[in-house]
Design an enzyme around this catalytic site. Structure first.
Site, PDB file in Angstrom:
ATOM      1  N   ARG A  69       1.060  -0.561   0.848  1.00 42.69           N
ATOM      2  CA  ARG A  69      -0.237   0.249   0.270  1.00 42.69           C
ATOM      3  C   ARG A  69       1.283   1.171  -0.071  1.00 42.69           C
ATOM      4  NH1 ARG A  69      -4.264   0.706   5.327  1.00 42.69           N
ATOM      5  NH2 ARG A  69      -5.762  -0.639   3.504  1.00 42.69           N
ATOM      6  N   ARG A 183      -5.191   3.310  17.747  1.00 45.15           N
ATOM      7  CA  ARG A 183      -5.093   2.600  15.984  1.00 45.15           C
ATOM      8  C   ARG A 183      -5.329   3.160  15.112  1.00 45.15           C
ATOM      9  NH1 ARG A 183      -8.265  -0.373  13.681  1.00 45.15           N
ATOM     10  NH2 ARG A 183      -9.734  -1.985  14.386  1.00 45.15           N
ATOM     11  N   LYS A 184      -5.824   3.272  13.840  1.00 45.01           N
ATOM     12  CA  LYS A 184      -5.834   3.775  12.373  1.00 45.01           C
ATOM     13  C   LYS A 184      -6.306   5.469  12.555  1.00 45.01           C
ATOM     14  CE  LYS A 184      -8.310   2.948   8.864  1.00 45.01           C
ATOM     15  NZ  LYS A 184      -9.460   2.356   7.912  1.00 45.01           N
ATOM     16  N   GLY A 438     -17.170  -5.637   1.333  1.00 43.41           N
ATOM     17  CA  GLY A 438     -17.064  -6.957   1.656  1.00 43.41           C
ATOM     18  C   GLY A 438     -17.808  -7.460   2.318  1.00 43.41           C
ATOM     19  N   CYS A 443     -14.552  -0.270   4.266  1.00 42.11           N
ATOM     20  CA  CYS A 443     -13.340   0.514   3.630  1.00 42.11           C
ATOM     21  C   CYS A 443     -14.109   0.426   1.964  1.00 42.11           C
ATOM     22  CB  CYS A 443     -12.559  -0.899   2.928  1.00 42.11           C
ATOM     23  SG  CYS A 443     -11.444  -1.701   4.515  1.00 42.11           S
ATOM     24  N   GLY A 444     -14.996   0.147   1.681  1.00 36.29           N
ATOM     25  CA  GLY A 444     -16.496   1.263   0.595  1.00 36.29           C
ATOM     26  C   GLY A 444     -16.775   1.579   0.907  1.00 36.29           C
TER      27      GLY A 444
END
Ligand code: SRM
Ligand code: SF4
Length: 529
Positions: A69, A183-184, A438, A443-444
């Site tokens: 990434r 965290r992110k 998914g 994420c989408g």
């Protein structure tokens, strides 16, 4: 301020424990050794977790074939960089591909660990980095994809986003100050009127706003999606000038989060949980202290007053005689050849620059208007249209089961097949934004979609099957709002028919010419059509 409860080592979650034992960044100096050892012999935590600090993702679905990434500040890269990335992907033949992500970034597939030292040397030579792009780090920083070329732009965000990335990653070298967040963390800087970056779903978002006649940014904080909870960002009640203060304030917020964020339960570790625990006033006071001076209160309103654009098609730039071309990339997937093709188009028609959008598409700017007819005759446009059909046009999809072990369903290929099928059957007055994701990690971004589809497991005819929960009501651009789940557990095989119903009822779909309407005007679509 309420003190966060002292956390004993015993209470720390397992991620905190392995981070305390060895920082993720430490594997940077071990890459040569890992390359010699081969991935099977690398310590499991280094392999499956710490390498993500460098953007190197072990994929349990395809062991030995890693995902890399990148970071693309403001979604911008040069044709030279694109060619280097294409060469990397090309060496893996059928295993090699790339995806444009929902954070206007690129992820490369099929990468072998033994090649990483060489790949990183090539990256360094052209100024590319994948540093700190995964795990408990700040993700790719997004900005308006038409920054600096949009005739109606308010603030050109390109320099600010690059400075932010340089601060957070120490110019791509890796910055231990910010490699152990709880965290992110997501940051977006919007400079236009249409909220091209989905400001509302970022941990920090800067949105243009006039304060006493001066243009700067209002600051939003705490937006995020997770399987457990999704929240839109809320006002920090702060305004900053569009200069280094953006970097300084981001640093202050990151420091407060790093030092006080909740680290016991990983499901409750994102910034919003800390804001909830402290209350906004205490959080704001702590940020001001870290910033080193009082925060200016926010401007009464921001300047986001347009519907969101998708930038697909040809548009005039603020520079007279020049246009940008927005190419539709079906579900963001690129082959090595596609990447070389975009690099060539940028060199031949533009000035060598390429941009990516959060809609997983490509923009090539700086095309002389006199060259547009020639561009329109390019055979590349058969794959990457400037005028895609309405449902394919606005389709977004996360990675899904092909490469992601969290996935409950296959996404990209299915999303594309269904959208193409519906486009052939329906006449749509307007594009409808359908987002596939998914699993509940989102994420989408199904919650920003007109119709969001989140993978789930269902039973059909008594057997386990792939299915989706359906989200609706996402509003983007001005007054953005998150959508909510309206229908649960629809088997994917039944989805085309269900979507025809939703598109007819809510989005004005009509049967396309030659398609016969049945069922009170609804187009009938059967499974497997
Ligand atoms: Fe994501 C984890 C892919 C944008 C929320 N995301 C993952 C992992 C790394 C899981 C894994 O290890 O397999 C996925 C990698 C799959 C793969 O092989 O590609 C993954 N996320 C993606 C991408 C590639 C989706 C896409 O196809 O575009 C996006 C990469 C962005 C980038 O360039 O950095 C991506 N992820 C997002 C977004 C959307 C956004 O940022 O606008 C979100 C929701 C927003 C947010 O984070 O608040 C998102 N991803 C997550 C989460 C849930 C986070 C949470 O707080 O619980 C996870 C799981 C986790 O972190 O534990 C996750
Ligand atoms: Fe993987 Fe789930 Fe994210 Fe899709 S939403 S990329 S399936 S983690």
């Amino acid at each position: 301020m309420v003190d966060a409860a002292p956390v004993t080592a015993k209470k720390l979650n397992k991620f905190e424990k392995f981070k305390a034992e060895k920082d993720g960044l430490a594997v940077k100096s071990e890459l040569e050794k890992f390359a010699e050892l081969g991935w099977e012999a690398v310590d499991e935590t280094d392999l499956t977790q710490r390498l993500k600090w460098l953007g190197i993702f072990f994929r349990p679905v395809t062991p030995g074939k890693f995902m890399l990434r990148m970071r693309m500040p403001n979604g911008i890269l040069s044709s030279q960089k694109m060619k280097v990335l294409a060469e990397v992907v090309q060496r893996y033949g059928e295993d090699g591909s790339a995806d444009i992500t929902t954070r206007q970034n690129l992820q490369l597939r099929g990468i072998r660990l033994e090649d990483i030292p060489d790949i990183f040397t090539r990256f360094e030579a052209v100024g590319l980095t994948s540093m700190q792009s995964g795990m408990d780090n700040v993700r790719n920083i997004t900005g308006s994809p038409v920054a600096g070329i949009d005739a109606n732009e308010l603030i050109d965000t390109r320099g600010l986003v690059k400075k932010l990335q340089d601060m957070i990653t120490d110019r791509g070298e890796g910055n231990p100050e910010f490699t152990n967040l709880p965290r992110k963390f997501n940051i977006a800087v919007e400079g236009g009127r249409d909220n091209a970056v989905h400001a509302e779903i970022n941990d920090i978002a800067f949105v243009p706003a006039y304060r006493d006649g001066q243009l700067g940014f209002n600051v939003l904080v705490g937006g995020f999606f997770s399987a457990r909870r999704c929240e839109a960002a809320v006002p920090l009640n702060a305004w900053v000038e569009p200069n280094d203060d953006v970097v300084a304030l981001s640093r202050a917020i990151l420091e407060v989060y790093r030092d006080n964020g909740l680290r016991v339960n990983r499901q409750k570790a994102r910034l919003m949980w800390l804001i909830d625990e402290w209350g906004m006033e205490s959080f704001r006071a702590a940020v001001a202290e870290a910033f080193g001076r009082p925060l200016l209160s926010a401007a009464a309103e921001d300047e986001i007053d347009w519907d969101k654009r998708d930038h697909v098609g040809l548009y005039s730039q603020q520079q007279s005689g020049l246009s940008y071309a927005g190419f539709h990339v079906p579900v963001g997937r690129l082959t090595a050849q596609d990447m070389f093709d975009f690099a060539r188009l940028a060199d031949v028609y533009g000035d060598g620059e390429i941009r990516l959008t959060v809609e997983q598409n490509v923009i090539i700017p700086y095309i002389p208007d006199t060259r547009l007819d020639l561009l329109k005759a390019e055979s590349v446009l058969e794959r990457f249209s400037l005028e895609p059909s309405p449902l394919v046009r606005s389709l977004i999809s996360c990675t899904g089961a092909q490469f992601c072990n969290f996935a409950l369903v296959e996404t990209k290929q299915r999303a594309l097949a269904i959208a193409r099928q519906l486009d052939a059957t329906l006449s749509m007055p307007n594009p409808v934004r359908i987002h596939w994701t998914g699993c509940p990690n989102s994420c989408g971004q199904p919650q920003v979609a007109d119709i969001g589809l989140m993978g789930t497991k269902v039973r059909k005819d008594g057997k386990p099957a792939e299915g989706v929960d359906i989200y609706m009501g996402g509003k983007v651009g001005k007054d953005a709002q998150l959508g909510t789940c309206v229908q649960k557990g629809v088997p994917c095989d039944d989805l085309p028919a269900v979507l025809v119903g939703l598109l007819t009822e809510h989005f004005g779909a009509q049967p396309a010419d030659g398609v016969v309407a049945q069922n009170n005007g609804h187009v009938q679509m059967t499974v497997g059509e």
